[in-house]
Design an enzyme around this catalytic site. Structure first.
Site, PDB file in Angstrom:
ATOM      1  N   SER A   9       3.074  13.543 -23.753  1.00 46.24           N
ATOM      2  CA  SER A   9       4.581  13.763 -24.052  1.00 46.24           C
ATOM      3  C   SER A   9       4.808  12.837 -25.246  1.00 46.24           C
ATOM      4  O   SER A   9       4.699  11.674 -25.139  1.00 46.24           O
ATOM      5  CB  SER A   9       5.395  13.471 -22.902  1.00 46.24           C
ATOM      6  OG  SER A   9       6.587  13.259 -23.463  1.00 46.24           O
ATOM      7  N   HIS A  34       3.097  17.753 -25.629  1.00 45.63           N
ATOM      8  CA  HIS A  34       4.444  18.121 -24.906  1.00 45.63           C
ATOM      9  C   HIS A  34       5.387  17.576 -25.265  1.00 45.63           C
ATOM     10  O   HIS A  34       5.488  16.408 -25.406  1.00 45.63           O
ATOM     11  CB  HIS A  34       4.184  17.385 -23.405  1.00 45.63           C
ATOM     12  CG  HIS A  34       5.143  17.806 -22.341  1.00 45.63           C
ATOM     13  ND1 HIS A  34       5.315  19.077 -21.702  1.00 45.63           N
ATOM     14  CD2 HIS A  34       6.251  17.000 -22.013  1.00 45.63           C
ATOM     15  CE1 HIS A  34       6.486  18.992 -21.135  1.00 45.63           C
ATOM     16  NE2 HIS A  34       7.176  17.832 -21.224  1.00 45.63           N
ATOM     17  N   ASP A  36       9.468  16.815 -25.402  1.00 42.61           N
ATOM     18  CA  ASP A  36      10.423  16.698 -24.676  1.00 42.61           C
ATOM     19  C   ASP A  36      11.722  16.553 -25.342  1.00 42.61           C
ATOM     20  O   ASP A  36      12.028  15.710 -25.958  1.00 42.61           O
ATOM     21  CB  ASP A  36      10.411  15.385 -23.787  1.00 42.61           C
ATOM     22  CG  ASP A  36       9.392  15.565 -22.479  1.00 42.61           C
ATOM     23  OD1 ASP A  36       8.648  14.596 -22.539  1.00 42.61           O
ATOM     24  OD2 ASP A  36       9.501  16.405 -22.138  1.00 42.61           O
ATOM     25  N   MET A  38      15.536  16.635 -25.605  1.00 40.64           N
ATOM     26  CA  MET A  38      16.869  16.181 -24.638  1.00 40.64           C
ATOM     27  C   MET A  38      18.225  16.010 -25.271  1.00 40.64           C
ATOM     28  O   MET A  38      18.207  15.649 -26.616  1.00 40.64           O
ATOM     29  CB  MET A  38      16.629  14.676 -24.192  1.00 40.64           C
ATOM     30  CG  MET A  38      15.272  14.761 -23.449  1.00 40.64           C
ATOM     31  SD  MET A  38      14.979  13.003 -22.949  1.00 40.64           S
ATOM     32  CE  MET A  38      13.535  12.876 -22.061  1.00 40.64           C
ATOM     33  N   HIS A  67       9.578  21.400 -23.800  1.00 41.74           N
ATOM     34  CA  HIS A  67      10.269  21.355 -22.630  1.00 41.74           C
ATOM     35  C   HIS A  67      11.748  21.228 -22.928  1.00 41.74           C
ATOM     36  O   HIS A  67      12.168  20.214 -23.589  1.00 41.74           O
ATOM     37  CB  HIS A  67       9.597  20.171 -21.988  1.00 41.74           C
ATOM     38  CG  HIS A  67      10.369  19.790 -20.723  1.00 41.74           C
ATOM     39  ND1 HIS A  67      10.078  18.612 -20.021  1.00 41.74           N
ATOM     40  CD2 HIS A  67      11.200  20.324 -19.840  1.00 41.74           C
ATOM     41  CE1 HIS A  67      10.731  18.584 -19.023  1.00 41.74           C
ATOM     42  NE2 HIS A  67      11.496  19.632 -18.842  1.00 41.74           N
ATOM     43  N   MET A  69      15.006  20.190 -22.092  1.00 40.79           N
ATOM     44  CA  MET A  69      16.069  19.694 -21.065  1.00 40.79           C
ATOM     45  C   MET A  69      17.388  19.788 -21.850  1.00 40.79           C
ATOM     46  O   MET A  69      18.077  18.790 -22.355  1.00 40.79           O
ATOM     47  CB  MET A  69      15.563  18.182 -20.898  1.00 40.79           C
ATOM     48  CG  MET A  69      14.455  18.338 -20.118  1.00 40.79           C
ATOM     49  SD  MET A  69      13.506  16.609 -19.923  1.00 40.79           S
ATOM     50  CE  MET A  69      12.456  16.818 -21.467  1.00 40.79           C
ATOM     51  N   MET A 138       8.921  19.106 -12.081  1.00 43.58           N
ATOM     52  CA  MET A 138       9.330  17.570 -12.468  1.00 43.58           C
ATOM     53  C   MET A 138       8.879  16.753 -11.570  1.00 43.58           C
ATOM     54  O   MET A 138       9.329  16.846 -10.299  1.00 43.58           O
ATOM     55  CB  MET A 138      10.672  17.463 -13.039  1.00 43.58           C
ATOM     56  CG  MET A 138      11.106  18.358 -14.057  1.00 43.58           C
ATOM     57  SD  MET A 138      10.174  17.787 -15.630  1.00 43.58           S
ATOM     58  CE  MET A 138      10.727  16.092 -15.684  1.00 43.58           C
ATOM     59  N   PHE A 144      13.990  10.558 -19.188  1.00 40.35           N
ATOM     60  CA  PHE A 144      13.183   9.304 -19.700  1.00 40.35           C
ATOM     61  C   PHE A 144      11.699   9.075 -19.382  1.00 40.35           C
ATOM     62  O   PHE A 144      11.213   9.679 -18.401  1.00 40.35           O
ATOM     63  CB  PHE A 144      13.825   7.881 -18.745  1.00 40.35           C
ATOM     64  CG  PHE A 144      15.346   7.732 -18.878  1.00 40.35           C
ATOM     65  CD1 PHE A 144      16.031   8.418 -17.998  1.00 40.35           C
ATOM     66  CD2 PHE A 144      15.808   7.222 -19.906  1.00 40.35           C
ATOM     67  CE1 PHE A 144      17.584   8.434 -18.102  1.00 40.35           C
ATOM     68  CE2 PHE A 144      17.355   7.355 -20.154  1.00 40.35           C
ATOM     69  CZ  PHE A 144      18.265   7.768 -19.046  1.00 40.35           C
ATOM     70  N   GLY A 145      10.981   8.534 -20.280  1.00 38.54           N
ATOM     71  CA  GLY A 145       9.648   8.266 -19.893  1.00 38.54           C
ATOM     72  C   GLY A 145       9.683   6.859 -19.042  1.00 38.54           C
ATOM     73  O   GLY A 145      10.387   6.282 -19.054  1.00 38.54           O
ATOM     74  N   GLY A 146       8.325   6.734 -18.561  1.00 40.58           N
ATOM     75  CA  GLY A 146       7.988   5.346 -18.039  1.00 40.58           C
ATOM     76  C   GLY A 146       8.489   5.314 -16.747  1.00 40.58           C
ATOM     77  O   GLY A 146       8.699   4.255 -16.209  1.00 40.58           O
ATOM     78  N   ASP A 174       5.089  16.929 -14.332  1.00 45.98           N
ATOM     79  CA  ASP A 174       5.667  16.161 -15.533  1.00 45.98           C
ATOM     80  C   ASP A 174       6.635  14.819 -14.956  1.00 45.98           C
ATOM     81  O   ASP A 174       7.581  15.022 -14.476  1.00 45.98           O
ATOM     82  CB  ASP A 174       6.712  17.123 -16.276  1.00 45.98           C
ATOM     83  CG  ASP A 174       7.134  16.360 -17.545  1.00 45.98           C
ATOM     84  OD1 ASP A 174       7.793  17.149 -18.444  1.00 45.98           O
ATOM     85  OD2 ASP A 174       6.898  15.325 -18.001  1.00 45.98           O
ATOM     86  N   GLY A 175       5.964  13.763 -15.394  1.00 40.78           N
ATOM     87  CA  GLY A 175       6.599  12.393 -15.147  1.00 40.78           C
ATOM     88  C   GLY A 175       5.887  11.597 -14.044  1.00 40.78           C
ATOM     89  O   GLY A 175       5.533  11.890 -12.904  1.00 40.78           O
ATOM     90  N   GLY A 176       5.611  10.369 -14.762  1.00 38.07           N
ATOM     91  CA  GLY A 176       5.007   9.353 -13.823  1.00 38.07           C
ATOM     92  C   GLY A 176       3.585   9.683 -13.303  1.00 38.07           C
ATOM     93  O   GLY A 176       2.970   9.378 -12.608  1.00 38.07           O
ATOM     94  N   SER A 197       3.953   7.646 -21.044  1.00 36.82           N
ATOM     95  CA  SER A 197       3.251   6.479 -21.138  1.00 36.82           C
ATOM     96  C   SER A 197       1.899   5.998 -20.888  1.00 36.82           C
ATOM     97  O   SER A 197       1.358   5.222 -21.511  1.00 36.82           O
ATOM     98  CB  SER A 197       4.088   5.437 -20.231  1.00 36.82           C
ATOM     99  OG  SER A 197       4.617   6.247 -19.155  1.00 36.82           O
TER     100      SER A 197
END
Ligand code: DX5
Ligand code: ZN
Length: 223
Positions: A9, A34, A36, A38, A67, A69, A138, A144-146, A174-176, A197
């Protein structure tokens, strides 16, 4: 099972040298880019718009996985298509007309994706499953990232996997996502792994190692 794709991402990339970071990450083994988007309305953060996608398009021939958002999404689909997206994903939660949004993406000649947040049942994608090339689950609350992976997302992945059945539809998470959880995520049914991240940490010299670690863990869960 569909092939594993690692989708870094760019939200976690160096915005001060974005084209070069994208090129480096794709040369380092990333499969999809990817992206993002927003709007600070659908999610509590603003990232970038279509002009940025246009600016990085020439960095790599690889798939641009956009993506969205944003809410509403429909007024902007053509901009994101014209900017160079190959696949455009819209959230079911972004408005009342997900079916129309997916029709519009396909009418623009792009691959279509439907996205659900951690609080949305997998059944929400059932009515549109024959209109998409991708379902994105998700595993964080978007914006947010991270953030840390939300474990209940694994159940959503399993449910979506059942809904997809043997259709030619990718299942993206997607995410973490990290090398520590990629195996169980793939074992649950995902084949496209977004990583912000975990992919970009440590700078360009670490990209190849980061992507290889995520891929190795993912392949271990791939039967
Ligand atoms: C969150 C974005 C994710 C995020 C992933 O709203 O959709 O793609 O950038 O970043 P990590 O992998 O750091 O959670
Ligand atoms: Zn994303």
């Amino acid at each position: 099972m569909r092939p594993i794709q690692i989708a870094p991402s760019i939200l976690s990339a160096d915005f001060g040298d974005l084209r070069a970071d994208v090129a480096a990450m794709m040369e380092a083994g990333g499969d999809w880019v990817h992206i993002d988007v927003m709007d600070g309305h659908f999610v509590p953060n603003i990232s970038f718009g279509a002009p940025i996608i246009k600016a990085i398009r020439s960095a790599t021939p690889k798939l641009f996985d956009t993506h969205l958002m944003i809410a509403p999404a429909d007024p902007y689909l053509k901009d994101f298509a014209d900017a160079g997206s190959d696949l455009i994903s819209v959230h079911v939660e972004a408005g009342p007309h997900i079916h129309r949004s997916l029709q519009a993406i396909r009418a623009l000649g792009k691959k279509s994706g439907v996205v659900i947040c951690p609080g949305t049942p997998a059944s929400a994608v059932k009515p549109v499953i024959d209109m998409v090339d991708l379902v994105l689950v998700m595993s964080v609350n978007p914006g947010f990232g991270g953030q840390s992976f939300i474990p209940s997302a694994l159940e959503l992945v399993r449910d979506v996997r059942m809904i997809i059945g043997d259709r030619p539809v990718d299942l993206e998470i997607d995410g973490g996502v990290t090398p520590a959880n990629a195996k169980e995520i793939v074992a649950a049914g995902a084949n496209v792994l977004v990583a912000g991240s975990a992919a970009f940490k440590g700078g360009r010299s670490a990209f190849a190692t980061n992507v290889a670690a995520i891929r190795a863990a993912a392949e271990a869960g791939h039967q």
